[in-house]
Design a protein around this motif. Structure first.
Motif, PDB file in Angstrom:
ATOM      1  N   ASP A 179       0.739   4.117  -1.427  1.00 21.28           N
ATOM      2  CA  ASP A 179       0.117   5.444  -1.451  1.00 21.28           C
ATOM      3  C   ASP A 179      -0.684   5.763  -0.197  1.00 21.28           C
ATOM      4  O   ASP A 179      -1.322   6.813  -0.127  1.00 21.28           O
ATOM      5  CB  ASP A 179      -0.795   5.570  -2.679  1.00 21.28           C
ATOM      6  CG  ASP A 179       0.002   5.453  -3.981  1.00 21.28           C
ATOM      7  OD1 ASP A 179       1.179   5.857  -3.992  1.00 21.28           O
ATOM      8  OD2 ASP A 179      -0.556   4.934  -4.962  1.00 21.28           O
ATOM      9  N   HIS A 237       0.842  -1.206   0.000  1.00 23.40           N
ATOM     10  CA  HIS A 237       0.000   0.000   0.000  1.00 23.40           C
ATOM     11  C   HIS A 237       0.874   1.251   0.000  1.00 23.40           C
ATOM     12  O   HIS A 237       0.867   2.028   0.956  1.00 23.40           O
ATOM     13  CB  HIS A 237      -0.923  -0.004   1.220  1.00 23.40           C
ATOM     14  CG  HIS A 237      -1.774  -1.230   1.316  1.00 23.40           C
ATOM     15  ND1 HIS A 237      -2.928  -1.396   0.586  1.00 23.40           N
ATOM     16  CD2 HIS A 237      -1.621  -2.371   2.033  1.00 23.40           C
ATOM     17  CE1 HIS A 237      -3.453  -2.574   0.857  1.00 23.40           C
ATOM     18  NE2 HIS A 237      -2.680  -3.188   1.732  1.00 23.40           N
ATOM     19  N   ASP A 239      -1.202   6.777   3.700  1.00 27.00           N
ATOM     20  CA  ASP A 239      -0.566   7.427   4.849  1.00 27.00           C
ATOM     21  C   ASP A 239      -1.023   6.675   6.093  1.00 27.00           C
ATOM     22  O   ASP A 239      -2.192   6.749   6.481  1.00 27.00           O
ATOM     23  CB  ASP A 239      -0.985   8.893   4.941  1.00 27.00           C
ATOM     24  CG  ASP A 239      -0.259   9.645   6.043  1.00 27.00           C
ATOM     25  OD1 ASP A 239       0.304   8.993   6.958  1.00 27.00           O
ATOM     26  OD2 ASP A 239      -0.267  10.884   6.006  1.00 27.00           O
ATOM     27  N   GLN A 253       8.355   4.359   6.966  1.00 30.54           N
ATOM     28  CA  GLN A 253       8.003   5.082   5.758  1.00 30.54           C
ATOM     29  C   GLN A 253       8.770   6.408   5.657  1.00 30.54           C
ATOM     30  O   GLN A 253       9.000   6.889   4.572  1.00 30.54           O
ATOM     31  CB  GLN A 253       6.500   5.340   5.734  1.00 30.54           C
ATOM     32  CG  GLN A 253       5.966   5.701   4.382  1.00 30.54           C
ATOM     33  CD  GLN A 253       4.459   5.751   4.358  1.00 30.54           C
ATOM     34  OE1 GLN A 253       3.843   6.228   5.285  1.00 30.54           O
ATOM     35  NE2 GLN A 253       3.875   5.256   3.290  1.00 30.54           N
TER      36      GLN A 253
END
Length: 64
Positions: free
Chosen positions: A19, A17, A21, A63
Protein backbone atom coordinates in the motif's frame (compact mmCIF):
# COMPACT_ATOMS: atom_id res chain seq x y z
CA UNK A 1 20.35 -9.99 -0.86
CA UNK A 2 22.90 -7.22 -0.88
CA UNK A 3 22.49 -3.47 -1.47
CA UNK A 4 23.37 -3.96 -5.13
CA UNK A 5 20.45 -6.35 -5.71
CA UNK A 6 18.08 -3.48 -6.50
CA UNK A 7 15.52 -5.51 -8.46
CA UNK A 8 15.27 -8.25 -5.83
CA UNK A 9 14.96 -5.62 -3.10
CA UNK A 10 12.31 -3.68 -5.01
CA UNK A 11 10.23 -6.81 -5.60
CA UNK A 12 10.50 -7.78 -1.95
CA UNK A 13 9.44 -4.26 -0.91
CA UNK A 14 6.41 -4.44 -3.21
CA UNK A 15 5.36 -7.64 -1.41
CA UNK A 16 6.16 -6.31 2.06
CA UNK A 17 4.58 -2.86 1.61
CA UNK A 18 1.85 -3.16 -1.06
CA UNK A 19 0.00 0.00 0.00
CA UNK A 20 3.03 2.31 -0.03
CA UNK A 21 3.63 4.75 -2.88
CA UNK A 22 7.43 4.61 -3.27
CA UNK A 23 7.52 8.10 -4.79
CA UNK A 24 6.89 9.58 -1.35
CA UNK A 25 9.02 7.37 0.88
CA UNK A 26 11.81 8.90 2.96
CA UNK A 27 15.23 7.35 2.51
CA UNK A 28 15.46 6.76 6.27
CA UNK A 29 12.30 4.62 6.08
CA UNK A 30 13.49 2.89 2.91
CA UNK A 31 16.80 2.03 4.55
CA UNK A 32 15.04 0.53 7.58
CA UNK A 33 12.61 -1.44 5.44
CA UNK A 34 15.40 -2.91 3.31
CA UNK A 35 17.35 -3.89 6.41
CA UNK A 36 14.22 -5.66 7.75
CA UNK A 37 13.61 -7.72 4.60
CA UNK A 38 13.90 -11.49 5.02
CA UNK A 39 16.97 -12.65 3.18
CA UNK A 40 18.71 -9.28 3.28
CA UNK A 41 22.23 -9.76 4.57
CA UNK A 42 24.46 -6.76 4.01
CA UNK A 43 26.10 -4.12 6.15
CA UNK A 44 23.87 -1.12 6.91
CA UNK A 45 26.80 1.23 6.39
CA UNK A 46 27.28 0.12 2.78
CA UNK A 47 24.14 1.96 1.72
CA UNK A 48 24.15 5.53 0.43
CA UNK A 49 21.79 7.97 -1.24
CA UNK A 50 22.65 6.71 -4.73
CA UNK A 51 21.83 3.10 -3.81
CA UNK A 52 18.60 4.05 -2.04
CA UNK A 53 17.55 6.16 -5.01
CA UNK A 54 18.22 3.24 -7.36
CA UNK A 55 16.08 0.97 -5.18
CA UNK A 56 13.32 3.58 -5.08
CA UNK A 57 13.35 4.06 -8.87
CA UNK A 58 13.27 0.30 -9.45
CA UNK A 59 10.37 -0.02 -7.00
CA UNK A 60 8.46 2.70 -8.88
CA UNK A 61 9.17 1.05 -12.25
CA UNK A 62 8.17 -2.42 -11.08
CA UNK A 63 5.02 -1.24 -9.36
CA UNK A 64 3.61 0.29 -12.56
Amino acid sequence: MKWTDTLDIALALIDAHPDVDPQYIRFTDLHAWVMALPGFADDASKSNEKILEAIQMTWIDEQD
